[in-house]
Design an enzyme around this catalytic site. Sequence first.
Site, PDB file in Angstrom:
ATOM      1  N   SER A 189      16.823 110.434 -57.731  1.00  0.00           N
ATOM      2  CA  SER A 189      16.261 111.571 -58.480  1.00  0.00           C
ATOM      3  C   SER A 189      14.759 111.662 -58.263  1.00  0.00           C
ATOM      4  O   SER A 189      14.105 110.647 -57.962  1.00  0.00           O
ATOM      5  CB  SER A 189      16.508 111.376 -59.980  1.00  0.00           C
ATOM      6  N   TYR A 202      16.596 105.997 -67.758  1.00  0.00           N
ATOM      7  CA  TYR A 202      17.185 106.715 -66.611  1.00  0.00           C
ATOM      8  C   TYR A 202      16.265 106.663 -65.382  1.00  0.00           C
ATOM      9  O   TYR A 202      16.704 106.345 -64.268  1.00  0.00           O
ATOM     10  CB  TYR A 202      17.455 108.156 -67.019  1.00  0.00           C
TER      11      TYR A 202
HETATM   12  P1  NAD Z   1      27.390 115.775 -63.566  1.00  0.00           P
HETATM   13  O1  NAD Z   1      27.480 115.539 -65.012  1.00  0.00           O
HETATM   14  O2  NAD Z   1      28.119 116.925 -63.001  1.00  0.00           O
HETATM   15  O3  NAD Z   1      27.858 114.494 -62.758  1.00  0.00           O
HETATM   16  C1  NAD Z   1      27.720 113.183 -63.242  1.00  0.00           C
HETATM   17  C2  NAD Z   1      29.110 112.547 -63.198  1.00  0.00           C
HETATM   18  O4  NAD Z   1      28.988 111.163 -63.451  1.00  0.00           O
HETATM   19  C3  NAD Z   1      30.073 113.067 -64.249  1.00  0.00           C
HETATM   20  O5  NAD Z   1      30.759 114.207 -63.806  1.00  0.00           O
HETATM   21  C4  NAD Z   1      30.985 111.876 -64.445  1.00  0.00           C
HETATM   22  O6  NAD Z   1      32.197 112.070 -63.737  1.00  0.00           O
HETATM   23  C5  NAD Z   1      30.253 110.717 -63.824  1.00  0.00           C
HETATM   24  N1  NAD Z   1      30.152 109.608 -64.756  1.00  0.00           N
HETATM   25  C6  NAD Z   1      29.213 109.419 -65.721  1.00  0.00           C
HETATM   26  N2  NAD Z   1      29.494 108.271 -66.394  1.00  0.00           N
HETATM   27  C7  NAD Z   1      30.628 107.754 -65.845  1.00  0.00           C
HETATM   28  C8  NAD Z   1      31.395 106.597 -66.108  1.00  0.00           C
HETATM   29  N3  NAD Z   1      31.061 105.704 -67.069  1.00  0.00           N
HETATM   30  N4  NAD Z   1      32.518 106.400 -65.361  1.00  0.00           N
HETATM   31  C9  NAD Z   1      32.876 107.259 -64.396  1.00  0.00           C
HETATM   32  N5  NAD Z   1      32.156 108.365 -64.085  1.00  0.00           N
HETATM   33  C10 NAD Z   1      31.040 108.603 -64.803  1.00  0.00           C
HETATM   34  O7  NAD Z   1      25.850 115.885 -63.229  1.00  0.00           O
HETATM   35  P2  NAD Z   1      25.015 115.858 -61.852  1.00  0.00           P
HETATM   36  O8  NAD Z   1      23.702 116.349 -62.213  1.00  0.00           O
HETATM   37  O9  NAD Z   1      25.763 116.486 -60.757  1.00  0.00           O
HETATM   38  O10 NAD Z   1      24.883 114.309 -61.586  1.00  0.00           O
HETATM   39  C11 NAD Z   1      25.150 113.716 -60.336  1.00  0.00           C
HETATM   40  C12 NAD Z   1      24.027 112.775 -59.969  1.00  0.00           C
HETATM   41  O11 NAD Z   1      22.837 113.545 -59.754  1.00  0.00           O
HETATM   42  C13 NAD Z   1      23.667 111.739 -61.034  1.00  0.00           C
HETATM   43  O12 NAD Z   1      23.463 110.491 -60.411  1.00  0.00           O
HETATM   44  C14 NAD Z   1      22.365 112.265 -61.595  1.00  0.00           C
HETATM   45  O13 NAD Z   1      21.567 111.226 -62.105  1.00  0.00           O
HETATM   46  C15 NAD Z   1      21.759 112.890 -60.362  1.00  0.00           C
HETATM   47  N6  NAD Z   1      20.669 113.843 -60.622  1.00  0.00           N
HETATM   48  C16 NAD Z   1      20.908 114.974 -61.328  1.00  0.00           C
HETATM   49  C17 NAD Z   1      19.853 115.850 -61.568  1.00  0.00           C
HETATM   50  C18 NAD Z   1      20.034 117.114 -62.370  1.00  0.00           C
HETATM   51  O14 NAD Z   1      19.035 117.741 -62.725  1.00  0.00           O
HETATM   52  N7  NAD Z   1      21.249 117.535 -62.672  1.00  0.00           N
HETATM   53  C19 NAD Z   1      18.580 115.575 -61.069  1.00  0.00           C
HETATM   54  C20 NAD Z   1      18.378 114.410 -60.333  1.00  0.00           C
HETATM   55  C21 NAD Z   1      19.444 113.551 -60.123  1.00  0.00           C
END
Ligand code: NAD
Length: 297
Positions: A189, A202
């Site tokens: 991130s 985080y």
């Molecule tokens: P999202 O909520 O769609 O995806 C995160 C997924 O993590 C969930 O769908 C879930 O299936 C999984 N998850 C969480 N806890 C879990 C557990 N205990 N067991 C199994 N699965 C679990 O959101 P996203 O934003 O697409 O996140 C994907 C990645 O992107 C993450 O690593 C997040 O930190 C990173 N990210 C997101 C952003 C943002 O702004 N959305 C920014 C930077 C990084």
Amino acid sequence: MTVTPELIDPTTRYPQPEFDQGAQPGPGQAWGMDPTPDHGEESYRGSGKLTGRRALVTGGDSGIGRAAAIAFAREGADVAISYLPEEQQDADAVIALIEKEGVKALALPGDITDEAFATSLVTKTVEAFGGIDVLVNNAGKQQARESILDISSEQFDETFKTNVYAMFWITKEAVKHLPAGSSIINTTSVQAYQPSPTLVDYASTKATINAFTKALAAQLAEKGIRVNAVAPGPVWTPLQPAGGQPESALPTFGGQTPLGRPGQPAEYGAAYVYLASNDSSYTTGSTLSITGGMPTP
Ligand code: NAD
Ligand code: MG
């Protein structure tokens, strides 16, 4: 005749703040978001870049993982997705999209903070597809807290278990199976470089993911296994309304970026395809920043 693709202005391509999105209970659902996120369902076109590959994408039900899963399937890969049991409705939508491409899909519901379950994701993928050559460690937990005094040991533990330990466990198992030419991609991130005051736990996990990526890339290079990361900026996914941001920050989410809006998951699929495919055969130990212009070193 060559068809020139239409030029698209990135500032107006997708919805801009303000948003009406309210808070969601965790882990969040893509189907409950307003506006509906774009995961490339209508736009991603494959060209056989991953024909015959076998991929595992954690958090593949929604958000960035869903975009990667759709893109991988359209490039010809069999795709396994892991997600929490509460996310079955989102997962069903992704499984249907993968199967529509004529490749194999595998649904793996369960909690990756459990080591035995996390490890089983790899063995089940290998059993179903006959091997594994792409691993995307993308699942993540993010809960905003105003003060360090509000971060419980339980939250700190769950955030590190989900974002760091699970990545370690799943990768360790996968390395036993990954052949030369295969690829590991970790989702880090912009928070690794520009940590928000409300995301102490985080942001720390995301800096860890960068270091893990670089160290492991150096270690696995001689085996022909590449390890890279993608660093998203603010992206329109359920992670954010499900506690990733204070509810008061949701209307203006993404507005602080130079492009003036959050990214959509669809703007990430091609990056995961690039890092998974032979196109990136000289790329390892790198972090690809896709942040709407937010600076990263
Ligand atoms: P999202 O909520 O769609 O995806 C995160 C997924 O993590 C969930 O769908 C879930 O299936 C999984 N998850 C969480 N806890 C879990 C557990 N205990 N067991 C199994 N699965 C679990 O959101 P996203 O934003 O697409 O996140 C994907 C990645 O992107 C993450 O690593 C997040 O930190 C990173 N990210 C997101 C952003 C943002 O702004 N959305 C920014 C930077 C990084
Ligand atoms: Mg989800």
